[in-house]
Design an enzyme around this catalytic site. Structure first.
Site, PDB file in Angstrom:
ATOM      1  N   TYR A  24      48.067  37.232  48.005  1.00  0.00           N
ATOM      2  CA  TYR A  24      47.274  38.186  48.769  1.00  0.00           C
ATOM      3  C   TYR A  24      45.798  37.982  48.503  1.00  0.00           C
ATOM      4  O   TYR A  24      45.408  37.259  47.578  1.00  0.00           O
ATOM      5  CB  TYR A  24      47.705  39.628  48.469  1.00  0.00           C
ATOM      6  CG  TYR A  24      47.254  40.183  47.138  1.00  0.00           C
ATOM      7  CD1 TYR A  24      47.768  39.694  45.954  1.00  0.00           C
ATOM      8  CD2 TYR A  24      46.316  41.205  47.073  1.00  0.00           C
ATOM      9  CE1 TYR A  24      47.360  40.212  44.739  1.00  0.00           C
ATOM     10  CE2 TYR A  24      45.907  41.742  45.863  1.00  0.00           C
ATOM     11  CZ  TYR A  24      46.435  41.235  44.692  1.00  0.00           C
ATOM     12  OH  TYR A  24      46.021  41.738  43.486  1.00  0.00           O
ATOM     13  N   ARG A  79      39.974  31.052  48.066  1.00  0.00           N
ATOM     14  CA  ARG A  79      40.913  31.384  46.990  1.00  0.00           C
ATOM     15  C   ARG A  79      42.324  31.597  47.552  1.00  0.00           C
ATOM     16  O   ARG A  79      43.317  31.224  46.913  1.00  0.00           O
ATOM     17  CB  ARG A  79      40.441  32.625  46.225  1.00  0.00           C
ATOM     18  CG  ARG A  79      41.327  32.936  45.023  1.00  0.00           C
ATOM     19  CD  ARG A  79      40.799  34.065  44.172  1.00  0.00           C
ATOM     20  NE  ARG A  79      40.757  35.321  44.896  1.00  0.00           N
ATOM     21  CZ  ARG A  79      40.249  36.449  44.419  1.00  0.00           C
ATOM     22  NH1 ARG A  79      39.707  36.479  43.205  1.00  0.00           N
ATOM     23  NH2 ARG A  79      40.251  37.544  45.134  1.00  0.00           N
ATOM     24  N   ARG A 116      68.989  35.502  50.431  1.00  0.00           N
ATOM     25  CA  ARG A 116      68.499  35.553  49.053  1.00  0.00           C
ATOM     26  C   ARG A 116      68.985  34.367  48.224  1.00  0.00           C
ATOM     27  O   ARG A 116      70.191  34.163  48.048  1.00  0.00           O
ATOM     28  CB  ARG A 116      68.947  36.862  48.400  1.00  0.00           C
ATOM     29  CG  ARG A 116      68.205  37.139  47.101  1.00  0.00           C
ATOM     30  CD  ARG A 116      68.605  38.476  46.515  1.00  0.00           C
ATOM     31  NE  ARG A 116      67.673  38.875  45.461  1.00  0.00           N
ATOM     32  CZ  ARG A 116      67.666  38.360  44.242  1.00  0.00           C
ATOM     33  NH1 ARG A 116      68.557  37.452  43.908  1.00  0.00           N
ATOM     34  NH2 ARG A 116      66.781  38.766  43.348  1.00  0.00           N
ATOM     35  N   HIS A 162      66.974  31.947  44.908  1.00  0.00           N
ATOM     36  CA  HIS A 162      65.687  31.765  44.240  1.00  0.00           C
ATOM     37  C   HIS A 162      64.909  30.538  44.745  1.00  0.00           C
ATOM     38  O   HIS A 162      63.702  30.590  44.899  1.00  0.00           O
ATOM     39  CB  HIS A 162      65.883  31.628  42.730  1.00  0.00           C
ATOM     40  CG  HIS A 162      66.212  32.922  42.050  1.00  0.00           C
ATOM     41  ND1 HIS A 162      67.324  33.656  42.347  1.00  0.00           N
ATOM     42  CD2 HIS A 162      65.557  33.597  41.081  1.00  0.00           C
ATOM     43  CE1 HIS A 162      67.359  34.736  41.593  1.00  0.00           C
ATOM     44  NE2 HIS A 162      66.292  34.729  40.807  1.00  0.00           N
ATOM     45  N   LYS A 177      46.493  34.399  42.772  1.00  0.00           N
ATOM     46  CA  LYS A 177      46.493  35.798  43.215  1.00  0.00           C
ATOM     47  C   LYS A 177      47.820  36.103  43.904  1.00  0.00           C
ATOM     48  O   LYS A 177      47.934  36.118  45.134  1.00  0.00           O
ATOM     49  CB  LYS A 177      45.290  36.087  44.131  1.00  0.00           C
ATOM     50  CG  LYS A 177      44.993  37.573  44.245  1.00  0.00           C
ATOM     51  CD  LYS A 177      43.607  37.819  44.779  1.00  0.00           C
ATOM     52  CE  LYS A 177      43.349  39.273  45.113  1.00  0.00           C
ATOM     53  NZ  LYS A 177      43.299  40.159  43.954  1.00  0.00           N
ATOM     54  N   GLU A 183      41.312  39.973  30.920  1.00  0.00           N
ATOM     55  CA  GLU A 183      40.684  40.670  32.057  1.00  0.00           C
ATOM     56  C   GLU A 183      41.376  42.013  32.224  1.00  0.00           C
ATOM     57  O   GLU A 183      42.281  42.355  31.466  1.00  0.00           O
ATOM     58  CB  GLU A 183      40.817  39.828  33.328  1.00  0.00           C
ATOM     59  CG  GLU A 183      42.252  39.600  33.749  1.00  0.00           C
ATOM     60  CD  GLU A 183      42.411  38.756  35.009  1.00  0.00           C
ATOM     61  OE1 GLU A 183      41.481  38.704  35.834  1.00  0.00           O
ATOM     62  OE2 GLU A 183      43.499  38.166  35.170  1.00  0.00           O
TER      63      GLU A 183
END
Ligand code: PLP
Length: 284
Positions: free
Chosen positions: A33, A52, A100, A102, A149, A182
């Site tokens: 995101y 990014r 589903r 992995h 991210k 952070e």
């Protein structure tokens, strides 16, 4: 005015926007995101945010469902349709919908794209900046690729909740060697006892914050001495100033770490100068 979201090619009422139950974002947090601030209807630092996003996608071997020009258009259109003057625009991309399993789905699986926008009350942010905020520290518990991210934010969610329960604004993660990495959703900075601005260098341990990256050249312009070096909790407690950065808030001064007063216990001058320089340079 009803909110509008962009979901896989359509603008839909936010209240009824949906993705499939087998979306890999839902099943595995297999997604990335971005969040851009909006000020006066304009996207702030759009270029570095989109760069990014591309990097996050590449690192996870995901593709974007749309090209960069189309994505920019959708972001603007979502901001416009929601009449956001000051706020945030979110872009979320998952690896798509598949039975589903992995392992990656077939190459034809279309990634999911959701874009939302919302207004924020700038007065609230101004009030935080005026008083400063508290942070608390917690042991680092995230995966080894915090530079991506990803929507996999469980440790960040727990960290933010911990901060709230402690009456703080943010939690700072602390690595095994006692160094701050952070915050749950912010980058961490101090002005150390020697007067140097310190922030952890880029690497897998932190998100390469866009605001962080934009603040660095401002330090040089303002003649603020910078040392891109990690700091310990003890160094933070002995610091003259501390602050955090994020797209949503710019620069926010910190007045206490784990109930230890930082500097005078009031927002510091360097945080104020950088915060002002950041927003001024965005509006030029
Ligand atoms: N660190 C983490 C973990 C974040 O989630 C964020 C923002 O969401 C940041 C730092 C600040 O990054 P940016 O300045 O790009 O908002």
């Amino acid at each position: 005015m009803p909110r509008i979201a962009y979901v896989n090619g359509r603008y839909v009422p936010h209240a009824t926007g949906q993705v499939h139950i087998e979306d890999r974002g839902f099943q595995f947090a297999d997604g990335v995101y971005e969040v851009c601030a909006v000020r006066g209807g304009q996207l702030i630092d759009e270029e570095p945010h989109l760069r990014r996003l591309d990097r996050s996608l590449n690192e996870l071997r995901m593709r974007s469902p749309v090209g960069s020009a189309a994505l920019r258009h959708v972001m603007r259109e979502t901001v416009r349709r929601n009449r956001v003057a000051d706020g945030l625009v979110y872009v979320q991309i998952s690896r798509g919908v598949a039975p589903r399993d992995h392992g990656f789905p077939s190459a034809e699986t279309e990634p999911t794209l959701v874009v939302t926008a919302r207004s924020i009350a700038l007065e609230k942010y101004a009030a935080w900046a005026a008083t400063g905020v508290k942070v608390v520290t917690i042991p680092e518990s995230r995966w080894a690729r915090c530079d991506i991210k990803s929507t996999a934010l469980l440790a960040n969610v727990l960290a933010k909740q911990h901060a709230r329960e402690k009456g703080a604004f943010e939690s700072w993660f602390v690595d095994r060697d006692g160094f701050v990495t952070e915050g749950a959703s912010t980058n961490a900075w101090i002005v150390d006892a020697a007067g140097k601005l310190r922030t952890r260098p880029l690497g897998h341990a932190i998100l390469p914050g866009i605001t962080r990256g934009e603040i660095l050249p401002l330090c040089r312009q303002l003649g603020i001495e910078l040392d891109e070096r990690a700091f310990t909790v003890e160094e933070a407690k002995a610091a003259r100033e501390a602050f955090l950065t994020a797209a949503s808030i710019g620069v926010l001064p910190i007045t206490a770490v784990d109930d230890c007063k930082i500097g005078t216990g009031r927002p510091g001058p360097i945080a104020a100068r950088l915060g002002e320089a950041y927003w001024t340079s965005r509006s030029e």
